[in-house]
Design a protein around this motif. Structure first.
Motif, short mmCIF file in Angstrom:
data_model
loop_
_atom_site.label_atom_id
_atom_site.label_comp_id
_atom_site.label_asym_id
_atom_site.label_seq_id
_atom_site.Cartn_x
_atom_site.Cartn_y
_atom_site.Cartn_z
N ALA A 1 8.12 -8.60 -1.80
CA ALA A 1 8.66 -8.10 -3.07
C ALA A 1 7.67 -8.27 -4.21
CB ALA A 1 9.97 -8.82 -3.39
N LEU A 2 7.10 -9.45 -4.31
CA LEU A 2 6.15 -9.71 -5.40
C LEU A 2 4.89 -8.87 -5.22
CD1 LEU A 2 5.57 -11.26 -7.95
CD2 LEU A 2 4.74 -13.18 -6.56
N THR A 3 4.39 -8.80 -3.99
CA THR A 3 3.18 -8.03 -3.74
C THR A 3 3.40 -6.55 -4.06
OG1 THR A 3 2.68 -9.56 -1.92
CG2 THR A 3 1.40 -7.55 -2.03
N CYS A 4 4.52 -6.00 -3.61
CA CYS A 4 4.80 -4.57 -3.85
C CYS A 4 4.96 -4.26 -5.33
CB CYS A 4 6.06 -4.16 -3.09
SG CYS A 4 5.87 -4.08 -1.30
N CYS A 5 5.69 -5.11 -6.05
CA CYS A 5 5.91 -4.85 -7.48
C CYS A 5 4.61 -4.90 -8.27
CB CYS A 5 6.91 -5.87 -8.04
SG CYS A 5 8.60 -5.63 -7.43
N ILE A 6 3.76 -5.87 -7.96
CA ILE A 6 2.46 -5.96 -8.65
C ILE A 6 1.61 -4.73 -8.33
CG2 ILE A 6 0.29 -7.24 -8.77
CD1 ILE A 6 1.91 -9.80 -8.25
N MET B 1 15.25 1.36 5.31
CA MET B 1 14.03 1.75 4.61
C MET B 1 14.02 3.26 4.32
SD MET B 1 10.98 3.43 5.57
CE MET B 1 9.46 3.73 4.71
N ALA B 2 14.48 4.06 5.30
CA ALA B 2 14.47 5.52 5.13
C ALA B 2 15.37 5.95 3.98
CB ALA B 2 14.91 6.20 6.43
N GLY B 3 16.59 5.42 3.94
CA GLY B 3 17.49 5.77 2.85
C GLY B 3 16.96 5.34 1.50
N ALA B 4 16.45 4.12 1.43
CA ALA B 4 15.92 3.61 0.16
C ALA B 4 14.70 4.42 -0.28
CB ALA B 4 15.55 2.14 0.30
N PHE B 5 13.84 4.78 0.66
CA PHE B 5 12.63 5.52 0.33
C PHE B 5 12.97 6.88 -0.27
CE2 PHE B 5 8.97 8.24 1.54
CZ PHE B 5 7.98 7.56 0.85
N GLY C 1 0.82 -1.21 0.00
CA GLY C 1 0.00 0.00 0.00
C GLY C 1 0.85 1.25 0.00
N LEU C 2 1.90 1.25 0.82
CA LEU C 2 2.86 2.36 0.81
C LEU C 2 3.55 2.48 -0.54
CD1 LEU C 2 4.75 4.45 2.31
CD2 LEU C 2 6.21 2.50 2.85
N ALA C 3 3.99 1.34 -1.08
CA ALA C 3 4.70 1.34 -2.35
C ALA C 3 3.83 1.87 -3.49
CB ALA C 3 5.18 -0.08 -2.67
N ALA C 4 2.56 1.50 -3.49
CA ALA C 4 1.68 1.87 -4.59
C ALA C 4 1.46 3.36 -4.69
CB ALA C 4 0.34 1.15 -4.45
N VAL C 5 1.26 4.05 -3.56
CA VAL C 5 0.94 5.48 -3.62
C VAL C 5 2.17 6.35 -3.81
CG1 VAL C 5 -1.19 5.25 -2.29
CG2 VAL C 5 0.97 5.66 -1.09
N TYR C 6 3.37 5.79 -3.56
CA TYR C 6 4.60 6.57 -3.74
C TYR C 6 5.47 6.03 -4.87
CZ TYR C 6 3.73 9.22 0.53
OH TYR C 6 3.19 10.05 1.47
N ASN C 7 4.99 5.03 -5.60
CA ASN C 7 5.78 4.42 -6.68
C ASN C 7 7.16 4.03 -6.15
OD1 ASN C 7 6.43 3.56 -9.31
ND2 ASN C 7 7.26 5.56 -9.86
N ALA C 8 7.16 3.30 -5.03
CA ALA C 8 8.40 2.97 -4.33
C ALA C 8 8.39 1.51 -3.88
CB ALA C 8 8.61 3.90 -3.15
N PRO C 9 8.58 0.56 -4.80
CA PRO C 9 8.49 -0.85 -4.42
C PRO C 9 9.56 -1.30 -3.44
CG PRO C 9 9.28 -0.60 -6.68
CD PRO C 9 8.79 0.74 -6.25
N VAL C 10 10.78 -0.81 -3.60
CA VAL C 10 11.87 -1.21 -2.69
C VAL C 10 11.56 -0.73 -1.27
CG1 VAL C 10 14.32 -0.98 -2.15
CG2 VAL C 10 13.58 -1.23 -4.53
N ALA C 11 11.09 0.49 -1.14
CA ALA C 11 10.73 1.01 0.19
C ALA C 11 9.59 0.20 0.79
CB ALA C 11 10.33 2.48 0.08
N GLY C 12 8.64 -0.23 -0.03
CA GLY C 12 7.54 -1.05 0.46
C GLY C 12 8.03 -2.38 1.00
N ILE C 13 8.96 -2.98 0.29
CA ILE C 13 9.54 -4.26 0.74
C ILE C 13 10.26 -4.07 2.07
CG2 ILE C 13 11.21 -6.07 0.18
CD1 ILE C 13 10.71 -5.29 -2.82
N LEU C 14 11.08 -3.04 2.15
CA LEU C 14 11.83 -2.78 3.37
C LEU C 14 10.92 -2.37 4.52
CD1 LEU C 14 14.88 -0.92 1.81
CD2 LEU C 14 14.86 -3.22 2.79
N PHE C 15 9.84 -1.67 4.23
CA PHE C 15 8.87 -1.32 5.26
C PHE C 15 8.28 -2.59 5.88
CE2 PHE C 15 4.55 -0.46 6.68
CZ PHE C 15 4.72 0.66 7.47
N THR C 16 7.94 -3.54 5.02
CA THR C 16 7.40 -4.81 5.51
C THR C 16 8.40 -5.54 6.39
OG1 THR C 16 6.02 -5.04 3.53
CG2 THR C 16 6.44 -7.03 4.81
N ALA C 17 9.65 -5.64 5.91
CA ALA C 17 10.66 -6.43 6.62
C ALA C 17 11.21 -5.72 7.85
CB ALA C 17 11.80 -6.77 5.67
#
Length: 405
Positions: A180-185, A363-367, A148-164
């Motif tokens: 990773a798969l969920t965020c990219c989709i 996550m902060a740096g990647a985001f 959900g975070l990744a989708a609204v900010y176009n940030a899949p890597v940050a979404g993955i790191l947010f989860t982990a």
């Protein structure tokens, strides 16, 4: 695999729909004359800012009052916690929609809370239909929240790191692969509405010596500032109503009106803080006086919104605070307002502040790098800043532990 694909697609739809609702709310309150939220707020008259936000507060307060009276609201942290509280889809959808409307109407909160929450509720429904056990359900819900975070900010890597790093606090490869798969989709599905360009356009940039000086200093400075930011938000949340109360509409309206009143003179305090960062990274810059005002007003108004009973994210408000701090440092080092170094120092400050407030340096740096699509030449200062923030935070924690013993 089927559950991951379904949840990824549905989360992308959630991100796209909530983005449209966000834009609709800001058009109603501030007018549809600008190309961005910041421009719409600036083009709106000071009187419209105050009246529009106050009226929006009345509506939002009444809706939240009725919602909290009649339905139970479950947060993502509760759902993935030890008690594994179930997230009802209907009440979560109403609550998330109200959250995003409040942000679009100018509340000083982040927009990422709503898509995280609603995406997790969607995942809850899918997991229940497929009969998932507790472990797989938890991973799916956490992955959906990150998506959900990744989708609204176009940030899949940050979404993955947010989860982990934040939700699950794990490095389990199965959980990371699921996220990773969920965020990219989700990101791809949301592209037609959210877009695939960088959220913050840096334009031309270079790394000067002043940036490296600030990157080294930013860690401990933002560790202290971020700690106080978190304490302020925690104190504000302690004042949040613990049960449905008839004064909730009044408190929400008062909080929105307060933001609107300040926005009459300082438009940048409205919304999630994106307008502040946009101005700092290439849309004209901000003067030292405005930066000081934003540095003080943004966290205080965010706390006021939480105190009033509004709900939302804190990622972009903390980034806006760190960005204003970084830009002030650049000006103090003698760089021109709106110049390249001011942009980069703002980005470094935003990343370091986010690392502290979220307790998640990776996550902060990647985001920050992802939402700005920064070139490799700028990775170094951001890495140094978030690493310094993490190290300073650890030292501060140990000092506090020693003092309490």
């Amino acid at each position: 695999m089927l559950a991951i694909v379904v949840v990824g697609v549905l989360t992308g739809v959630v991100g796209a729909v909530l983005t449209l609702v966000l834009h609709g709310a800001q058009h109603v309150v501030f007018g549809a004359g600008g190309t961005s939220f910041a421009e719409e707020v600036r083009l709106a008259s000071p009187t419209r800012r105050l009246i529009g936000m106050t009226l929006a507060g009345v509506v939002i307060g009444l809706v939240w009052w009725q919602l909290r009276r009649r339905l139970r609201i479950v947060r993502v942290r509760e759902a993935v916690g030890a008690d594994a509280t179930r997230m009802p889809l209907r009440s979560t959808a109403f609550d998330a929609t109200t959250q995003i409307v409040a942000v679009g109407a100018g509340a000083s909160l982040g927009r990422e809370g709503a898509p995280r929450q609603l995406a997790a509720a969607v995942a809850e429904t899918v997991a229940a239909r497929l009969g998932f056990d507790a472990l797989h359900r938890r991973v799916l819900l956490a992955s959906a929240a990150g998506a959900g975070l990744a989708a609204v900010y176009n940030a899949p890597v940050a979404g993955i790191l947010f989860t982990a790093e934040i939700v699950l606090v794990t490095m389990d490869y199965v959980a990371i692969a699921t996220a990773a798969l969920t965020c990219c989709i989700a990101v791809v599905v949301a592209w037609p509405v959210v877009g695939w360009d960088a959220v913050y356009q840096l334009g031309t940039h270079r790394t000067e010596s002043g940036v490296w000086v600030w990157a080294i200093v930013a860690g401990p400075v933002c560790a202290v500032a971020g700690t106080w930011f978190n304490r302020l938000m925690e104190a504000a949340r302690r004042g949040e109503p613990t049960r449905p109360a008839h004064l909730l509409p009044v408190r929400v309206t008062a909080a929105m009106a307060l933001v609107g009143l300040v926005a009459m003179f300082l438009p940048g305090v409205t919304g999630n803080g994106k307008s502040v960062l946009e101005a700092l990274v290439g849309r004209g810059g901000l003067s030292a006086g405005v930066l000081v005002a934003l540095l003080i007003a943004k966290p205080l108004l965010t706390a006021a919104c939480l105190r009033g009973g509004l709900v939302g994210g804190l990622i972009t408000p903390s980034m806006a605070t760190g960005g204003a701090l970084g830009a002030l440092v650049a000006l103090a080092l003698g760089h021109d307002d709106g110049g390249v170094t001011v942009m980069v120092c703002a980005m470094v400050g935003a990343a370091a502040m986010l690392a502290t407030t979220q307790h998640a340096p990776i996550m902060a740096g990647a985001f920050m790098l992802e939402v700005s699509q920064a070139p490799p030449t700028l990775w170094g200062p951001v890495v140094v800043a978030v690493a310094g923030s993490w190290a300073a935070g650890r030292v501060m924690h140990r000092i506090m532990v020693v003092r309490t013993q």
